[in-house]
Motif scaffolding. Structure first.
Motif, short mmCIF file in Angstrom:
data_model
loop_
_atom_site.label_atom_id
_atom_site.label_comp_id
_atom_site.label_asym_id
_atom_site.label_seq_id
_atom_site.Cartn_x
_atom_site.Cartn_y
_atom_site.Cartn_z
N LEU B 260 40.08 41.94 46.18
CA LEU B 260 40.42 42.30 44.80
C LEU B 260 41.93 42.22 44.55
CD1 LEU B 260 38.01 45.27 44.02
CD2 LEU B 260 37.94 42.93 43.12
N TRP B 261 42.70 42.72 45.50
CA TRP B 261 44.16 42.64 45.36
C TRP B 261 44.61 41.19 45.27
CZ3 TRP B 261 47.66 45.76 43.65
CH2 TRP B 261 47.49 47.17 43.77
N SER B 262 44.01 40.32 46.11
CA SER B 262 44.40 38.91 46.09
C SER B 262 44.13 38.31 44.72
CB SER B 262 43.64 38.12 47.16
OG SER B 262 43.72 38.77 48.38
N PHE B 263 42.93 38.62 44.18
CA PHE B 263 42.59 38.09 42.86
C PHE B 263 43.52 38.68 41.79
CE2 PHE B 263 38.74 36.40 44.66
CZ PHE B 263 38.54 35.27 43.90
N PHE B 264 43.81 39.96 41.92
CA PHE B 264 44.66 40.64 40.95
C PHE B 264 46.04 39.98 40.90
CE2 PHE B 264 47.51 44.33 39.98
CZ PHE B 264 47.10 44.50 38.67
N VAL B 265 46.69 39.90 42.07
CA VAL B 265 48.03 39.30 42.13
C VAL B 265 47.95 37.82 41.76
CG1 VAL B 265 50.01 38.80 43.61
CG2 VAL B 265 48.78 40.97 43.85
N GLY B 266 46.93 37.13 42.28
CA GLY B 266 46.77 35.70 42.02
C GLY B 266 46.61 35.42 40.53
N THR B 267 45.81 36.27 39.86
CA THR B 267 45.57 36.04 38.44
C THR B 267 46.84 36.25 37.62
OG1 THR B 267 43.33 36.83 38.80
CG2 THR B 267 44.06 36.66 36.52
N ILE B 268 47.59 37.29 37.96
CA ILE B 268 48.87 37.51 37.27
C ILE B 268 49.77 36.29 37.45
CG2 ILE B 268 51.00 38.87 37.28
CD1 ILE B 268 49.33 41.30 37.99
N LEU B 269 49.85 35.85 38.71
CA LEU B 269 50.70 34.70 39.03
C LEU B 269 50.25 33.47 38.26
CD1 LEU B 269 53.03 33.95 40.94
CD2 LEU B 269 51.32 33.27 42.62
N TYR B 270 48.92 33.27 38.22
CA TYR B 270 48.36 32.12 37.53
C TYR B 270 48.77 32.12 36.06
CZ TYR B 270 44.91 29.12 35.29
OH TYR B 270 44.31 28.16 34.52
N TRP B 271 48.61 33.27 35.40
CA TRP B 271 48.95 33.31 33.97
C TRP B 271 50.45 33.20 33.75
CZ3 TRP B 271 45.85 31.97 30.35
CH2 TRP B 271 44.47 32.09 30.56
N LEU B 272 51.24 33.71 34.69
CA LEU B 272 52.69 33.54 34.60
C LEU B 272 53.04 32.05 34.59
CD1 LEU B 272 54.43 36.21 36.86
CD2 LEU B 272 54.75 35.80 34.40
#
Lengths: 558, 394
Positions: B260-272
């Protein structure tokens, strides 16, 4: 259906598309094509020819690539689902039977577990439908290979040097035009230098290289079929032995399913990494995970009964060899292999007690009870003795006042004894288990006090004999040869003909790697001054692309 | 400097070299402002030389680590995954020598970087071998597998370049969705690397006791703030966050938390990335691939499978079976890792039949190449970390 006679006179099997001998198109559909369909040399594949009887239909079903790939994909998906929950063989249940396994899946994994079990995924690889799928794959391998191999072989065997012009100009690589008189000889010379097998006939030349690569797919399929056959053979009795042997230190036991062989366990060792000395470099890793096993080892002696001795006689067994069985280093003999698989440490071997006066704590002597072969009576001298009335190696409680034992293994030994001393000549009865003494017939003056215990380790060995291994190995080897043969070599051919007007016609074909074929042809063309060739496939693609672009432009304009 | 230190320094050098080479390859294929590609060959060569330096440094890591541990460094998650990064670059080098394609480097090297970064999230100290691994078959079996997988991954790399060129990013389609999903999943891996590095640098730890699936009390340490709690958990660390919900006993909530943390950080990064670039990630690559020859990418895709498939058969099935027969007394036991090796093999067999028998060239072949890589990664990551079996040495 009737055989098809070509204008050249050759009689082809029904369903042939390109004449085996001269290459003329035999069907109307083929005649209208710009390029000849050379996949199977335009041969008559049974599956493409007959579709009447039920046998035809079954044959056509299994010879289809689509069906073959579908079976592969089904197996792949089934196997993937089979890894979501653990397989039954890896599940821990106290008593193993169908009911407990079923209950386990329901209890631990709930509804999903129930469905999983119901569909047979818990034991997927022995389930009927999985085995049927593998069987269908095997049939598909055989049928699809025969359907293609037989006509292809016929055709390549029958091929003629001189081909009909309609065959030549429908090849992907094609050239025609004037050429110097010595072109044919020079082309022959160069092609031979490039390791082509050149055959001449009248005004024509056929150069061929790497025909064997066409058999690659069939060879690797044969390998797979042999492998699957080997796997099937394992289900027959006698080909496959899988036994477990628990053997204690100091014991000699017959090896199950290996008549006449005996094994003595001299010593079992288990070592862990210490993190010191040589292992110092591993200290950090050992600290992190706690403890890492370094070695499991059973030192054994293998014995065999001499051939002339009676079956079952153990008194005259002869030593065959000594061996240290370790993980990755099984004992091998006579087609058998014995593996280090499991162990139990510190199984009780013997217990020593003192017969003591409860009040004075004075000892009248000690006795050691062998837990495997206990004696009936232990005489301590001076009219003192202890009789063993009952021995319960794995005491589990009382039933109707009788002590019970769960297993014959001395996990929790219980002893019912009668102790005789000069003071108590009638004897006192006592029941002893570890850390507890019961005096069923009233208060005693004496008791047995536990002093120490002797233990030993038990090795869990697996005995295997698998006579199918050579067959499986052969299958694997043939598969690899077939794959290499089909993938790393290709079948290249050139046909060159001198026309009546003095010009040359040339056609080239390969089953794969057109780039390589063109490189060969470039060398030959240059050396023999052949007319320039075109890649008709690329020409067609270019034209289509051009049409598309024009259409796009037209759309934009309108 | 000890052998082990030298080894990790060499790995670091390799990492930096790949990073630089990625950008130089990118610059080479991007071309100049006028859109001519005169410099592609020259800058491609420079980038290739940097890649070679990185690869030999990587190889140096491998050799020095071998000498430091006394066994082939292929025995745990860190070692295997790092070696996979190396063979991926090795596979690229082979195909670059055959086809001279800088664009492949621009795609493959970042993936190799991600893989090495992913590897270093696992314990990397030198570890001793358990008895089952103490044999030369470790080196023979695992190295063949890792080389085969590195080469097969190149097939996916070429497939990805193909897709980046042909898929229209301006029109809504299934292809556009899935291509972007591939990009997103790569960013999620980066999310995992960032999250693990952050929490391990800050030394985060939270201890819990819980009831396991056999009904016994156990304890567990979370290295990331617990989003999800274990079955009937009790927190032992004061001030640790309260998990949002509890999971049944068969689920390892600590691993779910990491995911979940990976998806959380990854998703933020993706939208950035999307916000800054103002387009989909796959669309960012469009200008880099406009000069690509599709036919060549298709050829590389296929060629990599042709080389990788027989190697994979040899390493992951044949050598594997021989070793399993010696160590575990049976050549095949339906262990999850074995099953997934078989699945990979079946998949590539299907790929070859579809390509050779059904004419699946070009885009279809490209998608298959990418799916093959996904299966390989699943076997590496999920089977090791989620589906426990005999091969879970991580």
């Amino acid at each position: 259906m009737e055989k098809m006679q070509c204008k050249c006179g050759h009689v082809n099997p029904p369903g042939t598309i390109l004449c085996e001998s001269c290459g003329r198109s035999l069907t109307e559909e083929e005649q209208n094509k710009k390029l000849a369909d050379m996949r199977y040399e335009g041969t008559a594949r049974r599956s493409q020819t007959y579709n009447k009887s039920i046998i035809d239909k079954i044959w056509n079903f299994f010879s289809s690539v689509k069906v073959g790939v579908s079976i592969i994909v089904l197996l792949l998906i089934a196997a993937a689902i089979g890894t979501i929950l653990p397989q039954a063989q890896y599940v821990n249940v106290p008593v193993r039977n169908d009911a407990t396994i079923k209950a386990y899946y329901a209890d631990v994994y709930g509804e999903i577990g129930k469905i999983y079990h119901f569909l047979g995924f818990h034991d997927l690889y022995s389930s009927a439908w999985f085995i049927i799928l593998v069987g269908m794959l095997a049939i598909s391998l055989i049928v699809a290979s025969l359907d293609r191999f037989v006509p292809l072989y016929r055709s390549l065997k029958n091929q003629r040097v001189l081909r009909h012009p309609s065959f030549m100009n429908k090849q992907r690589i094609y050239a025609e035009g004037p050429a110097p008189e010595d072109s044919m000889q020079k082309a022959e010379e160069k092609l031979k230098a490039l390791k082509y097998k050149v055959t001449l006939d009248k005004n024509g030349l056929l150069a061929e290289k790497g025909r064997f690569s066409r058999w690659g797919p069939y060879v690797n399929h044969i390998g797979l079929i042999i492998f699957l056959f080997g796997v099937m053979l394992r289900m027959m009795p006698g080909f496959y032995v899988d036994e477990t042997l628990w053997i204690r230190e100091g014991e000699t036991r017959a090896i199950p399913d290996a008549p006449g062989y005996f094994l003595e366990n001299k010593n079992f060792t288990m070592e862990t990494y210490t993190g010191e000395g040589e292992d110092a470099k591993f200290e950090e890793a050992i600290d992190r995970v706690g403890s890492v096993a370094k070695n499991y080892q059973t030192d054994i002696v293998l014995y065999q009964t001499p051939e002339e001795s009676l079956p079952g006689a153990t008194d005259e067994i002869e030593e065959v060899k000594e061996h240290a069985i370790r993980v990755n280093q099984p004992l091998k003999f006579d087609g058998y292999a014995v593996y280090q698989m499991d162990f139990r440490q510190n199984e009780l071997r013997a217990m020593t007690f003192d017969l003591t006066n409860k009040e004075t704590e004075e000892s009248l002597g000690s006795l050691t009870i062998d837990l495997v072969n206990p004696e009936k009576s232990y005489d301590l001298g001076n009219d003192t003795r202890v009789d063993l009335l009952g021995y319960y190696p794995d005491f589990s409680g009382f039933e109707n006042g009788e002590p019970q034992t769960e297993t014959p293994i001395p996990n929790n030994p219980g002893f019912l004894v009668r102790m005789f001393t000069p003071e108590t000549p009638d004897g006192e009865v006592s029941f002893i288990v570890i850390q507890n003494t019961i005096e069923p017939l009233g208060e005693n003056q004496y008791k047995l006090t536990f002093q120490n215990a002797e233990t030993r380790d038990v090795s869990g060995l697996t005995i295997r004999k698998d006579s199918t291994l050579p067959i499986l190995g052969l299958g694997g080897l043939i598969f690899m040869i077939g794959v290499a043969q089909g993938m790393y070599f290709n079948h290249r051919r050139f046909w060159i003909q001198r026309q009546e007007d003095g010009g040359l016609v040339l056609a080239g074909h390969t089953n794969k790697n057109w780039y390589g074929l063109k490189k060969d042809l470039d060398q030959v063309s240059e050396f023999a001054s052949l007319p320039p060739y075109i890649d008709q496939q690329e020409e067609i693609e270019k034209q289509e692309k051009l049409k598309k672009e024009q259409k796009l432009e037209g759309d934009e304009l309108s | 400097m000890t052998m082990a230190e030298l080894s990790s320094n060499l790995l670091y050098v390799a990492f930096v070299a790949y990073l630089i080479a990625t950008f130089v390859f990118g610059g080479a294929v991007r071309g100049n402002k006028e859109g001519s590609f005169k410099s592609e060959g020259r800058w491609g060569k420079v980038a290739f030389v940097i890649t070679l330096i990185g690869f030999f440094s990587h190889l140096g890591y491998f050799i020095t680590r071998w000498s430091a541990t006394g066994h082939a460094p292929l025995s745990n998650m860190f070692e295997f995954t790092t070696a996979f990064g190396m063979t991926l670059v090795g596979g690229f080098i082979i195909l670059y020598l055959l086809y001279k394609t800088p664009v492949l480097g621009m795609i493959v090297l970042p993936v190799a970087l991600l893989i090495i970064a992913f590897a270093s999230m696992f314990p990397s100290e030198v570890s001793p071998l358990i008895p089952a691994l103490q044999t030369n078959w470790l080196a023979i079996h695992v190295s063949t597998v890792v080389i085969a997988e590195g080469i097969l991954a190149i097939s996916a790399g070429a497939g990805l370049v193909y897709l980046l060129k042909v898929v229209d990013m301006n029109k809504k389609s299934k292809q556009r969705f899935w291509l972007e999903a591939i990009m997103y999943s790569l960013v999620v891996v980066m999310g995992f690397v960032i999250a693990s590095s952050y929490f391990s640098l800050t030394g985060y730890q939270a201890d819990f006791t819980y009831v396991n699936k056999d009904g016994n009390e156990s304890s567990i340490t979370y290295n990331m703030p617990p989003l999800v709690g274990m079955n009937e958990y009790t927190s032992l660390t004061e001030g640790a966050m309260e998990p949002f919900f509890e999971t049944p006993a068969i689920i390892n909530a600590s691993k779910i938390t990491t995911v979940l943390w990976s998806f959380f950080v990854g998703t933020i990064l993706y939208w950035l990335i999307r916000l800054v670039a103002r387009r989909r990630i796959a669309a960012i690559f469009k200008p880099f691939v406009k000069n690509v020859s599709l036919q060549l990418m298709d050829e590389i895709n296929y060629r990599a499978v042709i080389i990788g498939f027989p190697l994979f058969t040899l390493g992951a099935l044949i050598f594997a079976m021989i070793w399993a027969q010696i160590a575990w007394s049976r050549f095949w036991g339906w262990d999850p890792k074995e099953v997934w090796a078989l699945i990979t093999w079946l998949f590539y067999a299907a790929y070859l039949h579809l390509r050779l028998g059904k004419g699946w060239h070009g885009e279809k072949s490209a998608w298959l190449g990418v799916v093959g890589f996904a299966i390989i990664m699943f076997n590496l990551v999920a089977v090791n970390l989620i589906i426990a079996g005999l091969h879970s040495y991580a």
